[in-house]
Design a protein around this motif. Structure first.
Motif, PDB file in Angstrom:
ATOM      1  N   ARG A   1      -1.565   5.999  -6.632  1.00 40.54           N
ATOM      2  CA  ARG A   1      -1.582   4.694  -5.951  1.00 40.54           C
ATOM      3  C   ARG A   1      -0.618   3.753  -6.677  1.00 40.54           C
ATOM      4  O   ARG A   1      -0.994   2.997  -7.544  1.00 40.54           O
TER       5      ARG A   1
ATOM      6  N   ASN B   1      -4.373  -5.495  -2.924  1.00 38.01           N
ATOM      7  CA  ASN B   1      -4.535  -4.660  -4.117  1.00 38.01           C
ATOM      8  C   ASN B   1      -5.255  -5.409  -5.229  1.00 38.01           C
ATOM      9  O   ASN B   1      -6.089  -4.833  -5.935  1.00 38.01           O
TER      10      ASN B   1
ATOM     11  N   TYR C   1      -1.306  -0.115  -6.079  1.00 38.62           N
ATOM     12  CA  TYR C   1      -2.501  -0.545  -6.804  1.00 38.62           C
ATOM     13  C   TYR C   1      -2.237  -0.588  -8.312  1.00 38.62           C
ATOM     14  O   TYR C   1      -2.667  -1.511  -9.012  1.00 38.62           O
TER      15      TYR C   1
ATOM     16  N   ASP D   1       0.877  -1.166   0.000  1.00 36.49           N
ATOM     17  CA  ASP D   1       0.000   0.000   0.000  1.00 36.49           C
ATOM     18  C   ASP D   1       0.915   1.216   0.000  1.00 36.49           C
ATOM     19  O   ASP D   1       1.335   1.704   1.043  1.00 36.49           O
TER      20      ASP D   1
END
Length: 325
Positions: free
Chosen positions: A292, A89, A295, A74
């Motif tokens: 992100r 994710n 992700y 993360d």
């Protein structure tokens, strides 16, 4: 005095003739010795291969391994710290509402661009294979868009499709029609990008198919013509099967290229309005408003897994239908 002859039947069965040695089991081939020439050849191989292997490992496989690791974090892009979240994710992506849209857009874009480029490329190759004046210039003109910059191509076609001041809008207004909202409508945006991508890659498929057509055996085509087969039957019953290696090659290369298409989508639809494929969604998540990075890495690994599975399935099943002779 005569010497009595000894019949062969009186010789014991277990005795063997000195001229015929007893049969033995299979003899193993002699092991190759590690000679000085073999060592020299191996050193030459290492000198030639190691620099390439080092470059591939450094710039391809090492980033891939790092990306897989980043997908378990993360991590906000630019942050000095990250938290290990494992497969969270991946779970977040596949359970989100955007996953089906992104995967569906990727599938539609890939299928239409691959199929359109190959079918139209084959038709153009058939036209370019004829012996008429100007074919050399036509071949160069068809192949030219493939080598052009995707950014430049996207900017030119964006000017053509612009609903306000584009060339297409000007033509439609002259005919009393209103220009479609190519950029604002998600479905039309995807169609717009597909049209431009097929136009850009059409020349590549046409040139490869043209090379395949020119390598077809003429004696087979002439024999079929003498047997009464018309041009359509010769094309579908002879040319298409003999072009299967070319088709298989183009299927793999164009599919991998379509799944990784980025530049045209970035230039023509910066916000990804209806054109967010997997690779572009990964870009938006990492370098857009979200930052992100973990992700985005998970989406990139998903794309890599899809590419790997498609390639393996093509090599495993599709290649069986390829005729190399």
């Amino acid at each position: 005095m005569t010497t009595p002859l000894i019949s062969s039947s009186t010789v014991p069965a277990d005795e063997t003739s000195p001229q015929q040695p007893a049969a033995s089991g299979p003899v193993s081939p002699p092991r190759k010795r590690w000679t000085g020439r073999s060592r020299k050849d191996f050193l030459v191989f290492l000198m030639m291969a190691l620099p390439n292997l080092a470059l591939i490992g450094t710039f391809t496989y090492w980033p891939l391994v790092n990306n897989i690791y980043y997908s378990t974090l993360d991590w906000t892009l630019g942050s000095a710290s990250a938290t290990v979240v494992g497969l969270q994710n991946y779970v977040t992506f596949f359970t989100s509402d955007d996953a089906s849209k992104v995967l569906g857009t990727t599938a539609v874009f890939t299928v239409v661009t691959v199929g359109g480029s190959m079918v139209l490329g084959l038709l153009v190759a058939l036209a370019l294979n004829s012996k008429v004046r100007g074919t050399t210039f036509a071949r160069s003109a068809v192949f030219a868009p493939y080598v052009l910059s995707g950014v430049g191509v996207g900017l030119v076609w964006l000017f053509i499709f612009d609903p306000g001041y584009g060339v297409l809008a000007w033509i439609l207004r002259g005919l009393g029609q209103q220009s479609p909202q190519w950029i604002n409508d998600p479905q039309l945006s995807l169609a717009m990008v597909i049209i431009v991508y097929v136009w850009k890659n059409l020349g590549y498929c046409a040139v490869v198919y043209l090379a395949g057509l020119q390598s077809l055996p003429r004696d087979v085509m002439e024999a079929a013509a003498l047997d009464g087969a018309n041009s359509i039957r010769r094309f579908f019953n002879i040319s298409v099967p003999l072009l299967s290696p070319t088709t298989f090659f183009l299927l793999i290369t164009t599919m991998l290229s379509s799944l990784q298409a980025f530049d045209l989508i970035r230039i023509m639809t910066p916000l990804g309005n209806g054109t967010s494929t997997l690779i572009y969604e990964a870009y938006l998540q990492a370098f857009g408003a979200y930052n992100r990075a973990g992700y985005s890495a998970a989406i990139s690994v998903t794309l890599f897994a899809i590419l790997l599975v498609i390639t393996v399935l093509q090599l495993r099943f599709v290649e069986r239908k390829v005729h190399y002779s």
